[in-house]
Design a protein around this motif. Structure first.
Motif, PDB file in Angstrom:
ATOM      1  N   GLY A  22     -21.860  -4.298  -3.776  1.00 20.15           N
ATOM      2  CA  GLY A  22     -22.571  -4.384  -5.038  1.00 20.15           C
ATOM      3  C   GLY A  22     -21.810  -5.208  -6.059  1.00 20.15           C
ATOM      4  N   PHE A  23     -20.546  -5.481  -5.777  1.00 17.83           N
ATOM      5  CA  PHE A  23     -19.701  -6.149  -6.757  1.00 17.83           C
ATOM      6  C   PHE A  23     -19.454  -7.585  -6.341  1.00 17.83           C
ATOM      7  CE2 PHE A  23     -18.752  -1.647  -7.124  1.00 17.83           C
ATOM      8  CZ  PHE A  23     -18.905  -1.467  -8.487  1.00 17.83           C
ATOM      9  N   HIS A  24     -19.647  -8.499  -7.268  1.00 11.78           N
ATOM     10  CA  HIS A  24     -19.531  -9.930  -6.963  1.00 11.78           C
ATOM     11  C   HIS A  24     -18.164 -10.499  -7.270  1.00 11.78           C
ATOM     12  CE1 HIS A  24     -23.663 -10.052  -5.937  1.00 11.78           C
ATOM     13  NE2 HIS A  24     -24.078  -9.787  -7.141  1.00 11.78           N
ATOM     14  N   GLY A  25     -17.357  -9.817  -8.050  1.00 15.38           N
ATOM     15  CA  GLY A  25     -16.042 -10.336  -8.365  1.00 15.38           C
ATOM     16  C   GLY A  25     -15.107  -9.216  -8.726  1.00 15.38           C
ATOM     17  N   LYS A  26     -13.826  -9.368  -8.399  1.00 15.48           N
ATOM     18  CA  LYS A  26     -12.867  -8.317  -8.673  1.00 15.48           C
ATOM     19  C   LYS A  26     -11.583  -8.916  -9.192  1.00 15.48           C
ATOM     20  CE  LYS A  26     -14.513  -5.270  -4.973  1.00 15.48           C
ATOM     21  NZ  LYS A  26     -14.098  -4.382  -3.883  1.00 15.48           N
ATOM     22  N   GLU A  27     -10.875  -8.083  -9.968  1.00 19.74           N
ATOM     23  CA  GLU A  27      -9.500  -8.410 -10.332  1.00 19.74           C
ATOM     24  C   GLU A  27      -8.600  -7.572  -9.447  1.00 19.74           C
ATOM     25  OE1 GLU A  27      -9.223  -9.652 -15.023  1.00 19.74           O
ATOM     26  OE2 GLU A  27      -8.284  -7.829 -14.306  1.00 19.74           O
ATOM     27  N   GLY A  28      -7.549  -8.176  -8.873  1.00 18.90           N
ATOM     28  CA  GLY A  28      -6.670  -7.417  -8.000  1.00 18.90           C
ATOM     29  C   GLY A  28      -7.391  -6.920  -6.771  1.00 18.90           C
ATOM     30  N   GLU A  29      -8.078  -7.816  -6.082  1.00 20.30           N
ATOM     31  CA  GLU A  29      -8.917  -7.424  -4.960  1.00 20.30           C
ATOM     32  C   GLU A  29      -8.120  -6.867  -3.781  1.00 20.30           C
ATOM     33  OE1 GLU A  29     -12.957  -9.390  -3.329  1.00 20.30           O
ATOM     34  OE2 GLU A  29     -11.568 -10.758  -4.263  1.00 20.30           O
ATOM     35  N   LYS A  30      -6.825  -7.141  -3.736  1.00 20.56           N
ATOM     36  CA  LYS A  30      -6.012  -6.725  -2.603  1.00 20.56           C
ATOM     37  C   LYS A  30      -5.980  -5.198  -2.513  1.00 20.56           C
ATOM     38  CE  LYS A  30      -2.266  -9.017  -1.894  1.00 20.56           C
ATOM     39  NZ  LYS A  30      -0.887  -9.551  -2.030  1.00 20.56           N
ATOM     40  N   ASP A  31      -6.243  -4.663  -1.296  1.00 18.20           N
ATOM     41  CA  ASP A  31      -6.169  -3.222  -1.091  1.00 18.20           C
ATOM     42  C   ASP A  31      -4.727  -2.747  -1.238  1.00 18.20           C
ATOM     43  OD1 ASP A  31      -8.857  -3.036  -0.656  1.00 18.20           O
ATOM     44  OD2 ASP A  31      -8.732  -3.077   1.521  1.00 18.20           O
ATOM     45  N   TRP A  32      -4.569  -1.465  -1.524  1.00 19.26           N
ATOM     46  CA  TRP A  32      -3.247  -0.881  -1.723  1.00 19.26           C
ATOM     47  C   TRP A  32      -2.783  -0.230  -0.417  1.00 19.26           C
ATOM     48  CZ3 TRP A  32      -3.798   2.101  -7.032  1.00 19.26           C
ATOM     49  CH2 TRP A  32      -4.148   1.180  -8.032  1.00 19.26           C
ATOM     50  N   THR A  33      -1.602  -0.594   0.044  1.00 22.67           N
ATOM     51  CA  THR A  33      -1.006   0.000   1.239  1.00 22.67           C
ATOM     52  C   THR A  33      -0.043   1.106   0.814  1.00 22.67           C
ATOM     53  OG1 THR A  33      -1.162  -2.097   2.433  1.00 22.67           O
ATOM     54  CG2 THR A  33       0.359  -0.446   3.304  1.00 22.67           C
ATOM     55  N   VAL A  34      -0.300   2.325   1.287  1.00 17.15           N
ATOM     56  CA  VAL A  34       0.521   3.483   0.934  1.00 17.15           C
ATOM     57  C   VAL A  34       1.608   3.646   1.988  1.00 17.15           C
ATOM     58  CG1 VAL A  34       0.529   5.932   0.367  1.00 17.15           C
ATOM     59  CG2 VAL A  34      -1.514   4.555  -0.087  1.00 17.15           C
ATOM     60  N   VAL A  35       2.869   3.612   1.534  1.00 14.02           N
ATOM     61  CA  VAL A  35       4.011   3.612   2.439  1.00 14.02           C
ATOM     62  C   VAL A  35       4.918   4.793   2.126  1.00 14.02           C
ATOM     63  CG1 VAL A  35       6.022   2.308   3.237  1.00 14.02           C
ATOM     64  CG2 VAL A  35       3.921   1.097   2.611  1.00 14.02           C
ATOM     65  N   ASP A  36       5.309   5.540   3.169  1.00 14.26           N
ATOM     66  CA  ASP A  36       6.291   6.616   3.026  1.00 14.26           C
ATOM     67  C   ASP A  36       7.678   5.989   2.975  1.00 14.26           C
ATOM     68  OD1 ASP A  36       7.926   8.801   3.175  1.00 14.26           O
ATOM     69  OD2 ASP A  36       7.115   9.599   5.047  1.00 14.26           O
ATOM     70  N   VAL A  37       8.323   6.036   1.798  1.00 22.75           N
ATOM     71  CA  VAL A  37       9.622   5.369   1.628  1.00 22.75           C
ATOM     72  C   VAL A  37      10.796   6.317   1.835  1.00 22.75           C
ATOM     73  CG1 VAL A  37       8.677   3.667   0.041  1.00 22.75           C
ATOM     74  CG2 VAL A  37       9.613   5.814  -0.875  1.00 22.75           C
ATOM     75  N   GLY A  38      10.503   7.563   2.198  1.00 16.21           N
ATOM     76  CA  GLY A  38      11.577   8.536   2.327  1.00 16.21           C
ATOM     77  C   GLY A  38      11.966   8.867   3.751  1.00 16.21           C
ATOM     78  N   ARG A  39      11.691   7.963   4.683  1.00 16.26           N
ATOM     79  CA  ARG A  39      11.924   8.266   6.098  1.00 16.26           C
ATOM     80  C   ARG A  39      13.278   7.754   6.602  1.00 16.26           C
ATOM     81  NH1 ARG A  39       7.867   9.544   9.420  1.00 16.26           N
ATOM     82  NH2 ARG A  39       8.666   8.216  11.091  1.00 16.26           N
ATOM     83  N   GLY A  40      14.110   7.247   5.716  1.00 16.04           N
ATOM     84  CA  GLY A  40      15.404   6.743   6.180  1.00 16.04           C
ATOM     85  C   GLY A  40      15.236   5.395   6.831  1.00 16.04           C
ATOM     86  N   ARG A  41      15.197   5.386   8.162  1.00 18.70           N
ATOM     87  CA  ARG A  41      15.022   4.131   8.890  1.00 18.70           C
ATOM     88  C   ARG A  41      13.552   3.721   8.929  1.00 18.70           C
ATOM     89  NH1 ARG A  41      18.616   5.089  14.388  1.00 18.70           N
ATOM     90  NH2 ARG A  41      20.638   5.390  13.382  1.00 18.70           N
TER      91      ARG A  41
END
Length: 754
Positions: free
Chosen positions: A471-490
Motif C-alpha cells: 500500500g506504500f509507494h515510498g519509504k524512508e529507511g526502507e532497510k529492514d532491521w536485523t536483530v542480533v544477539d550480541v551477548g554470545r561471546g564468540r
C-alpha cells in the motif's frame, strides 16, 4: 496406498469421491467443505493419478503461508513414500524463498512443486526460460485456502495466476487443471472464477465427513477485589489480566496432558505468553522438562528456526503451541484437543479458521475464547451469538482494479510482449478493454504489442509487492532491521529480521524484547544500517513505547464538493505521509500494568507514503463542537471505515483502511480533519471509495443513528483495528458533526436514540 500412508483412512468421504469423479472428467473443481474434512487428500490423490498416467507431468501447489506448505509437504511425502510406479518423496520440492541456490535449481525439474504466490511472482514467472519444463508440462494447479485471496492481495494473486496461464499457453501448454480448497468461502465457484479467470468451475460443498463434538467456552478472568470507602472488600467491574488467565489455563492443560494451541493477535502477545508460561513452569513445577513441551511460533523467525519448531509441532512432541495467526490457515495439527484464543479474533473468518484446528480427524474438541479488557471483547463475550451464529462472507477479488491491474500488466509485459488481441482472453472483462489499459500503462512496441516501462527497473516483479507493504509507494529507511544477539561471546547470532514499521514500536534502545520465552534488552539501534543489538537480561518490568502517529496530506490529486448545496466543504484524494515517532518508553509492572517509570529517548522517526481520502472540517463547524472534537472525529472516522468497504462490494466490511487514532493522553495539536488511508495491504481502497464517497458518509451516519447503543459499540464506531483500543470516542459528537457536514445543520436531540 492411502490407508498405508494414513491409517484409519479405509474409504473416501462422499464429497471426496464426488470431487475426484469431476476431476476425472477434466473439470476444474473447488472444494468448500468444513475444516478437517479431508480436502487435501483429494488433490493429493489427483497428483498421484496424473503422475502415474504421465510421469513427465508437473504439479504446482500454491499455499498462502510457509507453515501450511511445510505441513502439506509432509503429508504428501508420506503418501508418495507408499506410492508405486517409481514415485517417491523426493519428487516433491518446496520453493518458498527459504531455499538456497542449489535447492532452487533442483526445484526447476521437480515433478511436484510447493510454493506461494510471492515466490511464483518474484522467482518463477520473470525467469520463465529457466522454468520452461514446468510451464510446458504443468497439468495441475492447486490453490489451497483460496479464501485468503481477496481484496487488493487477491487482485494481485489473480494477476499472478493469469500470468501463469498465459505463459503456459505461450509454451504450448493447454492442459492445465485447477483445484481450489477452502472451508470459509461464501460463493466458491464465483470466487475461483474471479481469481483464475476460468469460467465453469464446479463446486463441491456437501460435506460427507465424520466430525466429533466441538464445545465453545467464552471465558473472562475473575473480577478484581478492591477496598471500598469503609474499608470493606468490594468486587470491581474490572477483571484480571487475560494474559495471566491464559497462563493459568495453560498450566492446567499441561498438567492434564491436553494438547493445546493458543492464538494471539500480535507477535508481542505471543512472546509474552510464551515467557509467562515458561517462567511459571520453572517456578511452580518439579518437572523442568515440561519447558520443552511449550513452543512459540510466529512470523519473523529465521527459516532454520521455523523448520525446527514445525518438526516439533507436526510430530506431536509439543504439548502447547503458542502462535499468531500464522498457524490458523489449514495446518493439520491432528493431535490438538483444545484451541485457546487470547482475545477475540478480528474477523469472523479468522475465528472459524482458528476454531477449526481443534477436534480434527473425528475427535472431540474444545474452543476456549479468553477475552481481554477491550470493549470489543466484552461485547462478544456478552453476545456470543454474534460470533458463533454469524455467517462468514467472502470479499471480492480486486483483479480489475486499475492500479493493481496496471502493475500486473507491467509484470506480464516483461515476461513476454503483451498483445491485447491475443491476450484479451486472460484478462477478459477488463473495464474499457485490455488494449486501453495497455495504452495507459505500458510502452508500445511496433504496431500491436506493448512492453514494460523502465520506471519498473530492474524488472517489474521486484517493484510490485503482492501483500505486506504494497500500500506504500515510498519509504524512508526502507532497510529492514536485523536483530542480533550480541551477548554470545564468540560470534553473533541473528534472531530475526523486522520491518521498520513494526520494529519502531518494539526495538528502541532500552526496550524489553522477548524471543521464544527469553528476555532481551535492546542495547543499540542503528536505523541507517538496519542493525539492532540485543542482550539476554533479567528485568522485573516490561516496556511500552511512548509514541504518536501523524497522518498528513502532501499532494492533492482530486478534489470534489462534498454536499450538493455547495457549502464549500470538499473531500480530497491524494498522497499522504504517515509519520511514526517514538520519543520514549514506559517501564510498566508486568502484572498490574502500572507505570513504574518514564524514560525519554531521542526521537526515532519512520515515514511512509500512501494514498488516502480526507475532509478538512470547516472552522464554523469546529466552533459548534468545541468540547470533544477529537473524540467526535475519531468516532466518525471509525464509522466511515466500517461503512466504506461495503459500498465497494465488500460483504464483510473488512479492508486495510486506516486512520489517525486518538490517544487519551495526547496533547499535541492536530488539524480537525477526517482522514482514511490505504494500509500496508490495502492498496487501492481509497481510490475505490472516492467515486462513492458521499454514499459511504451517509451510510456511516445511518449506521450511527440507527444503532441502539448509547455510547458506541462494534456495530457503529468501535473498530477492531483501532491502535488506541477505542478509548477516545464520542458517538453523539460524531453524529452531530456528520450532520453538519452532510446536511449543514444539527439541532440538539437530533441523531440520538429516543
Amino acid at each position: 496406498m492411502v490407508s498405508d500412508a494414513f491409517p484409519g483412512t479405509d474409504q473416501l468421504y462422499s464429497h471426496q469421491s464426488q470431487a475426484l469423479r469431476l476431476l476425472d472428467k477434466d473439470e476444474h473443481v473447488v472444494l468448500a467443505t468444513r475444516t478437517s474434512s479431508g480436502k487435501s487428500l483429494v488433490y493429493q490423490i489427483r497428483c498421484l493419478q496424473l503422475l502415474i498416467h504421465d510421469p513427465n507431468s508437473r504439479i504446482l501447489c500454491m499455499f498462502p503461508t510457509k507453515a501450511l506448505a511445510q505441513d502439506q509437504a509432509r503429508s504428501l511425502r508420506m503418501l508418495l513414500s507408499h506410492a508405486p510406479f517409481g514415485l517417491s518423496a523426493d519428487d516433491l520440492f518446496l520453493y518458498d524463498g527459504d531455499q538456497g541456490t542449489k535447492a532452487r535449481r533442483g526445484a526447476r525439474s521437480a515433478r511436484i512443486l510447493f510454493t506461494n504466490p510471492d515466490a511464483l511472482h518474484h522467482g518463477i514467472l520473470p525467469n520463465r526460460k529457466l522454468w520452461s519444463i514446468l510451464l510446458e508440462s504443468l497439468r495441475l494447479v492447486v490453490l489451497d485456502e483460496a479464501h485468503v485471496y481477496v481484496g487488493p492481495f487477491g487482485g494481485h494473486v489473480s494477476g499472478v495466476i493469469r500470468r501463469l496461464r498465459r505463459l503456459c499457453f505461450l509454451h504450448g501448454n493447454r492442459q492445465v487443471q485447477w483445484i481450489g480448497c477452502s472451508a470459509t468461502i461464501t460463493h466458491p465457484s464465483k470466487h475461483m472464477e474471479e481469481l483464475t479467470g476460468i469460467e465453469g468451475i464446479r463446486e463441491v460443498r456437501e460435506d460427507g465427513s465424520a466430525h466429533g463434538i466441538k464445545e465453545y467456552v467464552m471465558w473472562q478472568g475473575p473480577r478484581i477485589q478492591s477496598r471500598g470507602s469503609e474499608g470493606e472488600m468490594e468486587m470491581s467491574s474490572d477483571r484480571g489480566s487475560s494474559l495471566e488467565e491464559c497462563t493459568r489455563l495453560l498450566m492446567l492443560m499441561l498438567h492434564s496432558r491436553i494438547r493445546t494451541i493458543v492464538f494471539c493477535r500480535t507477535r508481542k502477545h505471543c512472546e509474552l505468553l510464551m515467557k509467562e508460561t515458561r517462567d511459571r513452569i520453572l517456578r511452580e513445577t518439579a518437572d523442568q522438562s515440561l519447558v520443552s513441551k511449550v513452543i512459540s511460533y510466529r512470523g519473523g523467525y529465521q527459516a532454520e528456526e521455523r523448520r525446527r519448531i514445525e518438526a516439533d509441532m507436526f510430530s506431536g512432541a509439543s504439548m502447547i503451541v503458542i502462535s499468531t495467526s500464522a498457524l490458523e490457515i489449514g495446518v493439520d495439527l491432528s493431535h490438538i484437543d483444545c484451541v485457546m484464543m487470547h482475545g477475540v479474533p478480528r474477523d469472523l473468518t479468522s475465528f472459524h479458521q482458528q476454531a477449526g484446528r481443534a477436534g480434527r480427524s473425528g475427535r472431540n474438541g474444545l474452543v476456549l475464547v479468553v477475552g481481554n479488557a477491550s470493549s470489543l471483547d466484552r461485547y462478544y463475550l456478552e453476545h456470543p451469538g454474534k460470533l458463533l451464529d454469524a455467517e462468514f462472507a467472502t470479499d471480492p477479488v480486486h483483479w480489475s482494479d486499475p492500479m493493481i491491474l496496471g502493475e500486473q500488466l507491467q509484470c506480464a509485459a516483461y515476461e513476454s510482449f503483451l498483445d491485447p488481441h491475443r491476450d484479451e482472453v486472460w484478462w477478459n472483462g477488463v473495464p474499457g478493454g485490455l488494449e486501453a489499459m495497455a495504452k495507459l500503462y505500458l510502452r508500445p512496441v511496433g504496431s500491436s504489442a506493448f512492453t514494460w516501462t523502465q520506471t519498473y527497473d530492474p524488472y517489474p516483479a521486484e517493484q510490485v509487492q503482492l501483500r505486506s507493504g504494497n500500500g506504500f509507494h515510498g519509504k524512508e529507511g526502507e532497510k529492514d532491521w536485523t536483530v542480533v544477539d550480541v551477548g554470545r561471546g564468540r560470534g553473533l547470532r541473528i534472531l530475526e529480521v523486522v520491518e521498520p514499521c513494526r520494529g519502531i514500536y518494539s526495538l528502541y534502545p532500552g526496550a524489553v524484547w522477548h524471543y521464544q520465552g527469553h528476555t532481551f534488552l535492546v542495547e543499540e539501534l542503528d536505523v541507517d544500517k538496519g542493525w539492532v543489538g540485543v542482550r539476554l537480561a533479567r528485568v522485573d518490568y516490561l516496556t511500552d513505547p511512548r509514541d504518536y502517529t501523524d497522518v498528513d496530506p502532501e499532494d492533492r490529486m482530486v478534489s470534489m464538493t462534498l454536499d450538493e448545496a455547495e457549502r464549500g466543504t470538499s473531500v480530497c484524494y491524494g498522497r499522504v505521509c504517515v509519520k511514526r515517532t517514538v520519543f520514549g518508553y514506559y517501564k510498566v509492572h508486568p502484572k498490574t500494568r502500572a507505570i513504574l517509570d518514564r524514560v525519554e529517548l531521542a526521537a526515532i522517526t519512520e515515514r511512509e507514503w500512501t494514498e488516502g481520502l480526507w475532509i478538512d472540517i470547516p472552522g464554523r463547524y469546529v466552533e459548534r463542537i468545541k468540547e470533544g472534537m477529537e473524540a467526535s472525529i475519531h468516532a466518525m472516522c471509525h464509522a466511515w471505515m466500517l461503512q466504506a468497504p461495503l459500498a465497494t462490494g465488500s460483504t464483510t466490511g473488512s479492508a486495510d483502511l486506516q486512520t489517525e487514532c486518538k490517544h487519551p493522553a495526547a496533547t499535541r495539536f492536530r488539524p480537525p480533519r477526517l482522514i482514511l488511508y490505504d494500509g500496508p495491504s490495502g492498496k487501492g481502497w481509497s481510490a475505490r471509495i472516492l467515486p462513492m464517497v458521499r454514499e459511504t458518509l451517509w451510510g456511516a451516519l445511518e449506521r450511527m443513528e440507527e444503532c441502539e447503543c448509547d455510547m458506541g459499540c462494534p456495530k457503529c464506531v468501535e473498530h477492531p483495528r483501532c491502535s488506541e483500543q477505542n478509548r477516545v470516542l464520542d458517538k453523539n459528537g460524531a453524529i452531530q458533526l456528520m450532520n453538519l457536514l452532510l446536511r449543514g445543520h444539527w439541532e440538539e436531540g437530533e441523531g440520538k436514540r429516543q
